[in-house]
Design a protein around this motif. Structure first.
Motif, PDB file in Angstrom:
ATOM      1  N   TYR A 102       1.179 -11.440   3.683  1.00  0.00           N
ATOM      2  CA  TYR A 102       0.112 -11.850   2.765  1.00  0.00           C
ATOM      3  C   TYR A 102      -0.336 -13.260   3.130  1.00  0.00           C
ATOM      4  O   TYR A 102       0.360 -13.987   3.841  1.00  0.00           O
ATOM      5  CB  TYR A 102       0.603 -11.827   1.321  1.00  0.00           C
ATOM      6  N   MET A 128       1.472  -2.721   3.304  1.00  0.00           N
ATOM      7  CA  MET A 128       2.021  -1.987   2.174  1.00  0.00           C
ATOM      8  C   MET A 128       2.683  -0.686   2.649  1.00  0.00           C
ATOM      9  O   MET A 128       2.161  -0.003   3.537  1.00  0.00           O
ATOM     10  CB  MET A 128       0.923  -1.640   1.170  1.00  0.00           C
ATOM     11  N   ARG A 183      -0.355   3.030   1.844  1.00  0.00           N
ATOM     12  CA  ARG A 183      -1.655   2.395   2.059  1.00  0.00           C
ATOM     13  C   ARG A 183      -2.645   2.585   0.920  1.00  0.00           C
ATOM     14  O   ARG A 183      -3.661   1.904   0.858  1.00  0.00           O
ATOM     15  CB  ARG A 183      -2.269   2.916   3.361  1.00  0.00           C
ATOM     16  N   LYS A 184      -2.351   3.504  -0.007  1.00  0.00           N
ATOM     17  CA  LYS A 184      -3.258   3.651  -1.146  1.00  0.00           C
ATOM     18  C   LYS A 184      -3.127   2.471  -2.107  1.00  0.00           C
ATOM     19  O   LYS A 184      -4.000   2.240  -2.944  1.00  0.00           O
ATOM     20  CB  LYS A 184      -2.995   4.972  -1.875  1.00  0.00           C
ATOM     21  N   ASN A 185      -2.018   1.731  -1.995  1.00  0.00           N
ATOM     22  CA  ASN A 185      -1.839   0.513  -2.777  1.00  0.00           C
ATOM     23  C   ASN A 185      -2.222  -0.678  -1.913  1.00  0.00           C
ATOM     24  O   ASN A 185      -1.922  -0.720  -0.721  1.00  0.00           O
ATOM     25  CB  ASN A 185      -0.378   0.385  -3.236  1.00  0.00           C
ATOM     26  N   LYS A 186      -2.871  -1.653  -2.516  1.00  0.00           N
ATOM     27  CA  LYS A 186      -3.423  -2.780  -1.752  1.00  0.00           C
ATOM     28  C   LYS A 186      -2.607  -4.063  -1.853  1.00  0.00           C
ATOM     29  O   LYS A 186      -2.862  -5.016  -1.126  1.00  0.00           O
ATOM     30  CB  LYS A 186      -4.864  -3.050  -2.216  1.00  0.00           C
ATOM     31  N   GLY A 187      -1.652  -4.109  -2.784  1.00  0.00           N
ATOM     32  CA  GLY A 187      -0.873  -5.331  -2.927  1.00  0.00           C
ATOM     33  C   GLY A 187      -0.047  -5.314  -4.192  1.00  0.00           C
ATOM     34  O   GLY A 187       0.142  -4.256  -4.820  1.00  0.00           O
ATOM     35  N   PRO A 231      -2.877  -9.624  -2.104  1.00  0.00           N
ATOM     36  CA  PRO A 231      -3.206  -8.543  -1.162  1.00  0.00           C
ATOM     37  C   PRO A 231      -2.168  -8.503  -0.039  1.00  0.00           C
ATOM     38  O   PRO A 231      -1.837  -9.531   0.543  1.00  0.00           O
ATOM     39  CB  PRO A 231      -4.582  -8.954  -0.623  1.00  0.00           C
ATOM     40  N   TYR A 262      -0.922  -6.750   3.634  1.00  0.00           N
ATOM     41  CA  TYR A 262      -1.482  -6.072   4.800  1.00  0.00           C
ATOM     42  C   TYR A 262      -0.582  -4.978   5.353  1.00  0.00           C
ATOM     43  O   TYR A 262      -1.034  -4.183   6.188  1.00  0.00           O
ATOM     44  CB  TYR A 262      -1.778  -7.104   5.897  1.00  0.00           C
TER      45      TYR A 262
END
Length: 257
Positions: free
Chosen positions: A189, A207, A210-214, A203, A205
């Protein structure tokens, strides 16, 4: 902290968390109940007794006891989350540029880390520095005590929510605890984004899903009290700077030799 970058414990802690967190139901801390319990001398969570066990490195402390320890600390006089320990910058400056540390250096790391932990007893980055120093001094039992503390603190924070939504954040009592959680998880991050008066979003990078952003963090406990201890001090974030009183290379230094 930049000195050791949490590289020593990151893999060990993250792997342990995947197993430990699966059995814990996420729920935000009940600050009112916690405050009542830690202030009640008849309670099993009475803070002076519980904290004494923590300081002694008691590895029988349960997850629930750590919940009262970590989230009960804001009720204690020593809780000053908007102040940075002057010892932290001295530790960074004293050892941050060295490429090789000797036994005497590690002994000094131990002393500096203990000074910081007197003011911020749940600082994972400083517990990590202490564990690293103990390990390099061939004191594995003491190193293991610090690693246990880090695992428990991380587990305690992650059990307050999923961390994946604004309405289910991870609750922290120091802003840098959020940074330490991300570092221990190996998250990549660059910044935190304010999304409400008490919640910030980081956020990520890399994860796992990938459907979760942070991840979201709740800082409400940090700001809910009037910070009287700042009345006579400049309000500033921690940054690398040297105060001669806390510079180990200065003749004015008051740090342990």
């Amino acid at each position: 902290m930049a000195l050791f970058g949490m590289l020593l414990l990151c893999g060990v802690v993250a792997q342990a968390q995947q197993q430990a967190d699966s059995a814990v139901v996420a729920a935000p801390p009940d600050y009112a109940r916690i405050a009542a319990e830690v202030g009640d001398v008849r309670s099993p969570y009475y803070y002076p007794r519980l904290f004494g066990r923590y300081e002694r490195g008691d590895t029988t402390l349960t997850f629930e006891e750590y919940r009262y320890l970590y989230y009960g600390y804001p009720e204690q006089k020593g809780y000053k989350p908007l102040l940075a320990s002057p010892y932290a910058d001295s530790l960074e400056q004293a050892f941050g540029k060295k490429t090789r540390l000797e036994a005497d250096d590690f002994r000094r790391v131990v002393r500096f880390a203990h000074e910081i932990l007197r003011e911020e007893p749940f600082s994972m980055r400083d517990l990590n520095a202490l564990a690293f120093a103990y390990q390099m001094l061939d004191e594995p039992e003491r190193a293991a005590e610090q690693m246990f503390k880090i695992r428990r603190i991380l587990s305690t924070i992650r059990a307050t929510g999923t961390g994946l939504r604004e309405d289910s954040p991870w609750y922290v009592i120091y802003q840098r605890d959020a940074e330490d959680v991300l570092n221990l998880l190996g998250a990549q991050y660059t910044k935190f984004i304010i999304v409400s008066r008490s919640v910030e979003f980081a956020p990520i990078y890399n994860m796992p899903d990938r459907k979760n952003k942070g991840y979201y963090f709740d800082y409400s406990e940090i700001y809910k009290r009037r910070p009287d201890y700042l009345d006579d001090r400049p309000k500033q974030k921690r940054r690398l700077e040297i105060n001669p009183l806390y510079n180990p290379r200065s003749k004015q230094s008051v740090l342990p030799k």
